[in-house]
Design a protein around this motif. Structure first.
Motif, mmCIF file in Angstrom:
data_model
loop_
_atom_site.group_PDB
_atom_site.id
_atom_site.type_symbol
_atom_site.label_atom_id
_atom_site.label_comp_id
_atom_site.label_asym_id
_atom_site.label_seq_id
_atom_site.Cartn_x
_atom_site.Cartn_y
_atom_site.Cartn_z
ATOM 1 N N UNK A 48 32.061 38.226 43.855
ATOM 2 C CA UNK A 48 33.476 38.415 43.493
ATOM 3 C C UNK A 48 33.934 37.339 42.513
ATOM 4 N N UNK A 49 33.432 36.113 42.724
ATOM 5 C CA UNK A 49 33.782 35.015 41.815
ATOM 6 C C UNK A 49 33.224 35.281 40.419
ATOM 7 N N UNK A 52 35.033 38.059 38.622
ATOM 8 C CA UNK A 52 36.348 37.657 38.114
ATOM 9 C C UNK A 52 36.198 36.799 36.861
ATOM 10 N N UNK A 55 34.920 39.312 34.128
ATOM 11 C CA UNK A 55 35.802 40.448 33.860
ATOM 12 C C UNK A 55 37.247 39.998 33.633
ATOM 13 N N UNK A 56 37.861 39.392 34.641
ATOM 14 C CA UNK A 56 39.278 39.009 34.507
ATOM 15 C C UNK A 56 39.458 37.871 33.506
ATOM 16 N N UNK A 175 36.780 27.528 38.210
ATOM 17 C CA UNK A 175 37.168 28.941 38.267
ATOM 18 C C UNK A 175 38.670 29.077 38.480
ATOM 19 N N UNK A 178 40.484 28.632 35.014
ATOM 20 C CA UNK A 178 40.405 29.762 34.067
ATOM 21 C C UNK A 178 41.052 31.019 34.636
ATOM 22 N N UNK A 179 41.007 31.189 35.964
ATOM 23 C CA UNK A 179 41.595 32.399 36.544
ATOM 24 C C UNK A 179 43.112 32.311 36.693
ATOM 25 N N UNK A 180 43.658 31.112 36.641
ATOM 26 C CA UNK A 180 45.117 31.009 36.726
ATOM 27 C C UNK A 180 45.766 30.804 35.356
ATOM 28 N N UNK A 181 44.980 30.580 34.302
ATOM 29 C CA UNK A 181 45.572 30.532 32.950
ATOM 30 C C UNK A 181 46.405 31.792 32.657
ATOM 31 N N UNK A 182 45.911 32.991 33.020
ATOM 32 C CA UNK A 182 46.744 34.187 32.755
ATOM 33 C C UNK A 182 48.028 34.222 33.592
ATOM 34 N N UNK A 183 48.025 33.556 34.764
ATOM 35 C CA UNK A 183 49.260 33.488 35.562
ATOM 36 C C UNK A 183 50.265 32.602 34.820
#
Lengths: 201, 201
Positions: A48-49, A52, A55-56, A175, A178-183
């Motif tokens: 899942x990591x 993400x 993909x995300x 992770x 990079x995964x919260x940059x879009x937030x």
């Protein structure tokens, strides 16, 4: 679980899971027979990591592998954690020489920053790209970004430093960033509306 | 200047400039002969803008075209400017239903937000992606992001509202936002170092 059960649980094609195994993004399962291995909950979390990140967050396989590697082998000294985490983050302008403006700006903030950290190269490259396109980013805007990001960073560092063991902390610092940059990007757009409405009322 | 002089000035292959012309990202030049047209400084600026959107910001041709269209035909009422600019920004999760959490969070900030603005969809989708990957983004972090982004947004809105005519303002509010997102991301990483050093000292 078997490889196909793992793929199903992660909602991914078996071929993708095999690809991640070959690319070293997913550790091998425990061998059961010569052709079968067993996978556990840790494999599903990892899948899942990786998914993400690729993909995300849109990372390349090489960039995702760099993050997974540091999560699997985290620094043991807490003081090294963030520097090493940052070194594992993708950097678009790593080869771009850091500008005097970027160095002076950060020094003017009173921040202690590793002089060769990828983020300084990225700041230089991103500033140049925006200005070449005719967007006049000045000191006022940079100062507001620094102030705003300092507020965000307090919460980010809290989350990383209270996230279980060293591996969890590095996972959140890499992770998680990079995964919260879009937030942050979405929140910035919401704040634009809020501020503009208030000003124009 | 001729098409090849324009391409050279922008440091782009002639084929790329022709492609942008065909895709409507660059307006046609002034016809000189049946096969030749003349291009001016405005074309060069536009080419640099399009290049930055596609290359530095990674937008698709369709997303870049949406921004160029609103820059060429900006809203005449200042109060509509930011809403229309936001509608032209690329949105990754536009089809994602806005979560109750996202609506409640923004309402709790006291912000007046268009209930169907793309940024709310993106906030929902990005939150879900981070959590699915095992990054526990909680209210503390979201609140810090909102506070930090409000600081950044004050300067952003200043820049947009003081940027010449309506077309300039829309250009800054659209292209300026996507091209400065990487500056915010770099600044956030620098702030991580600053905050972590201070905490660990």
């Amino acid at each position: 679980m078997t490889l196909s059960e793992l793929a199903e649980a992660a909602n991914l094609p078996v071929a993708t899971v095999k690809y991640y195994l070959r690319e070293g993004l997913l550790p091998p399962g425990t061998p059961v027979t010569r052709t079968r291995a067993d996978y556990g909950a840790g494999h599903l979390d990892r899948l899942r990591l990786v998914r993400a990140l690729v993909d995300a967050a849109g990372l390349s396989i090489a960039d995702a592998r760099r993050i997974v590697a540091v999560v699997d082998d985290p620094p043991q000294r807490r003081s090294e954690l963030l520097g090493i985490a940052h070194g594992a983050l993708p950097s678009r302008h790593r080869d771009h020489e850091v500008s005097d403006e970027a160095r002076r700006f950060v020094a003017g903030l009173g921040w202690t920053i590793d002089p060769d950290t990828p983020a300084l190269h990225d700041l230089t490259g991103a500033l140049e790209a925006a200005r070449t396109a005719g967007i006049p980013v000045g000191t006022d805007q940079l100062t507001a970004m620094a102030d705003g990001c300092a507020t965000i960073a307090e919460a980010d560092v809290d989350l990383a430093l209270t996230s279980g063991d060293a591996s969890d902390a590095v996972r959140v610092a890499t992770a998680g960033t990079v995964l919260t940059d879009p937030i942050v990007a979405a929140m910035r757009r919401l704040a634009h509306q809020h501020v503009a409405r208030r000003r124009l009322d």
